[in-house]
Design a protein around this motif. Sequence first.
Motif, PDB file in Angstrom:
ATOM      1  N   UNK A   6     -26.976  -0.760 -35.531  1.00 40.95           N
ATOM      2  CA  UNK A   6     -27.842   0.198 -34.837  1.00 40.95           C
ATOM      3  C   UNK A   6     -28.971  -0.524 -34.105  1.00 40.95           C
ATOM      4  N   UNK A   7     -29.571  -1.533 -34.742  1.00 46.01           N
ATOM      5  CA  UNK A   7     -30.646  -2.298 -34.103  1.00 46.01           C
ATOM      6  C   UNK A   7     -30.100  -3.093 -32.921  1.00 46.01           C
ATOM      7  N   UNK A   8     -28.938  -3.713 -33.094  1.00 52.58           N
ATOM      8  CA  UNK A   8     -28.345  -4.474 -31.997  1.00 52.58           C
ATOM      9  C   UNK A   8     -28.001  -3.576 -30.817  1.00 52.58           C
ATOM     10  N   UNK A   9     -27.510  -2.385 -31.110  1.00 52.49           N
ATOM     11  CA  UNK A   9     -27.220  -1.434 -30.038  1.00 52.49           C
ATOM     12  C   UNK A   9     -28.507  -0.995 -29.348  1.00 52.49           C
ATOM     13  N   UNK A  10     -29.601  -0.884 -30.110  1.00 48.20           N
ATOM     14  CA  UNK A  10     -30.892  -0.538 -29.515  1.00 48.20           C
ATOM     15  C   UNK A  10     -31.351  -1.612 -28.545  1.00 48.20           C
ATOM     16  N   UNK A  11     -31.140  -2.881 -28.907  1.00 45.18           N
ATOM     17  CA  UNK A  11     -31.486  -3.974 -28.002  1.00 45.18           C
ATOM     18  C   UNK A  11     -30.685  -3.877 -26.706  1.00 45.18           C
ATOM     19  N   UNK A  12     -29.375  -3.667 -26.833  1.00 44.53           N
ATOM     20  CA  UNK A  12     -28.537  -3.541 -25.643  1.00 44.53           C
ATOM     21  C   UNK A  12     -28.945  -2.328 -24.820  1.00 44.53           C
ATOM     22  N   UNK A  13     -29.203  -1.216 -25.496  1.00 48.99           N
ATOM     23  CA  UNK A  13     -29.556   0.022 -24.804  1.00 48.99           C
ATOM     24  C   UNK A  13     -30.874  -0.123 -24.044  1.00 48.99           C
ATOM     25  N   UNK A  14     -31.902  -0.669 -24.696  1.00 54.05           N
ATOM     26  CA  UNK A  14     -33.194  -0.827 -24.022  1.00 54.05           C
ATOM     27  C   UNK A  14     -33.074  -1.788 -22.846  1.00 54.05           C
ATOM     28  N   UNK A  15     -32.221  -2.804 -22.976  1.00 54.31           N
ATOM     29  CA  UNK A  15     -32.015  -3.714 -21.853  1.00 54.31           C
ATOM     30  C   UNK A  15     -31.385  -3.028 -20.660  1.00 54.31           C
ATOM     31  N   UNK A  16     -30.378  -2.197 -20.912  1.00 49.58           N
ATOM     32  CA  UNK A  16     -29.724  -1.475 -19.812  1.00 49.58           C
ATOM     33  C   UNK A  16     -30.683  -0.497 -19.144  1.00 49.58           C
ATOM     34  N   UNK A  17     -31.470   0.217 -19.958  1.00 46.35           N
ATOM     35  CA  UNK A  17     -32.415   1.181 -19.397  1.00 46.35           C
ATOM     36  C   UNK A  17     -33.490   0.467 -18.585  1.00 46.35           C
ATOM     37  N   UNK A  18     -34.019  -0.651 -19.106  1.00 46.59           N
ATOM     38  CA  UNK A  18     -35.049  -1.399 -18.381  1.00 46.59           C
ATOM     39  C   UNK A  18     -34.503  -1.946 -17.067  1.00 46.59           C
ATOM     40  N   UNK A  19     -33.255  -2.423 -17.080  1.00 43.02           N
ATOM     41  CA  UNK A  19     -32.663  -2.940 -15.841  1.00 43.02           C
ATOM     42  C   UNK A  19     -32.543  -1.833 -14.795  1.00 43.02           C
ATOM     43  N   UNK A  20     -32.126  -0.648 -15.221  1.00 41.22           N
ATOM     44  CA  UNK A  20     -32.027   0.464 -14.283  1.00 41.22           C
ATOM     45  C   UNK A  20     -33.369   0.882 -13.723  1.00 41.22           C
TER      46      UNK A  20
END
Length: 470
Positions: A6-20
């Motif tokens: 869940x934490x690793x997915x949060x890292x990936x998710x926040x990265x994708x959102x920040x890039x957008x």
Amino acid sequence: MSLLLFVLMSLLWTGLVAAGAEALSRRNISAQAGFAVWRSAAVLMAMPWLAAGLAAFVPDARLPLPVDVPWPDLVSTEGGAAGVDTRAQPAHAPRTFGIGQIVMFSLCIGWTARLIFAGFAHYRLHCLIQGARPAPAHMARVVRSAASQTGLAHVPAVFEIDTPVSPFVAGIFQPKLYIPTRLRDEAALPLMLLHECCHIARGDMLMRPIERSIADLLWFSPFAWIARARLDYFREAACDAAAVARTGNPIAYARALGQTARLCQVTNELPVTALFLNPKRSLPMRITALISPVPEAASRRRVVIGAALAALAAPFAIAQGFSGGPAAATADFSAAIITHPDAKITSGYGERIHPITRAPAFHRGVDIGAPFGTDILAPASGRVLMTGSKGNYGTIVELELEGSGHRLRFAQLQSYSVNVGDRVEAGDKIGEVGASGAATGPHLHIEYITDDGDIYVDPRSVGGLILIGD
């Protein structure tokens, strides 16, 4: 889903959102539109954790928080009512930790550190405003004019402080302006007070702490900290634009902004809305945005695109939080574990009063009371991982379920009829009910353990698993 995943997915998710958000706000966007994009991005970043918190109140949809690992077993047998598992807890036995506990411990350390840092920041602010004094009459008149220009119903009180920090607003329900003494007679003062009144008109004193707390919640993600910095920048730039819209002179405002920056210090560590929250290297960007404004049509297009992307991404963010509960079992459960007519559940999963110590304790399994010698059946096909004696558990059998990798632990057995490495089918006998460990009577203690070995879930919440059959 495990907590680590869940934490690793949060890292990936926040990265994708920040890039957008970065792609949408990098060029050709107004300050207010850029602020809206990054505020939406911050909400999307936090949404999986908010959904996980909400899921705690929804049956069978929980954040995968590992339960407390009990103390090693202490063998003791007490007489009394049947079916109560009584694992005692010695005072000085060592504890063991799995990946889930380590991740949770690390998260708690980070959240505690952020809480302590926030406490120090509020204490520093308290010390700073303790030495404030009412501003001179001419400054109060300037504030009244600025309040009138920004449409404020109440004129905020204004105070002077000797520390050369940036002008700032403090207070949510009764906001007050604080101005360094060295700005008292500067020509830039009216414009800077207008800027701070724009903060009050926007309600930034309430929203800024909420927006910045997202980075505290997601302290482990550098992308959440990027969102925090972008929000601070666009918030100040939006107030710059609002002040210029009321004066109609961007050149004079930019000059006043530069003059104030030379005289004041940044106040990034204070829990306030201030003129220079970000490092001063952002000042050229703010001045450029004032002198070369972006057409509103271009900004509106970016906001519309951002809103559409956020609407598409929000369900996925919510699903992340709700998927944090016990993973759906893929084992083919086709047999009940116990079929005796007198069998009944005598102690459920979760908090209970310990039958020996009479203190609250977490029970990470389910107890089924049944007569001595009652057959215990495998509910699905699987492989035997462990047999033998385990302290307070008594005689145990651990079964790895085929197709899921999850485990079932059967404890308090009188005897077992399988060996390590055996493959069993649904309905095969694996043992008999007993009271071989710490028990007040014959019963079967059942634990359901997920495939990462850290998370114990309520066996009754596992879809298809039948504890007691007809």
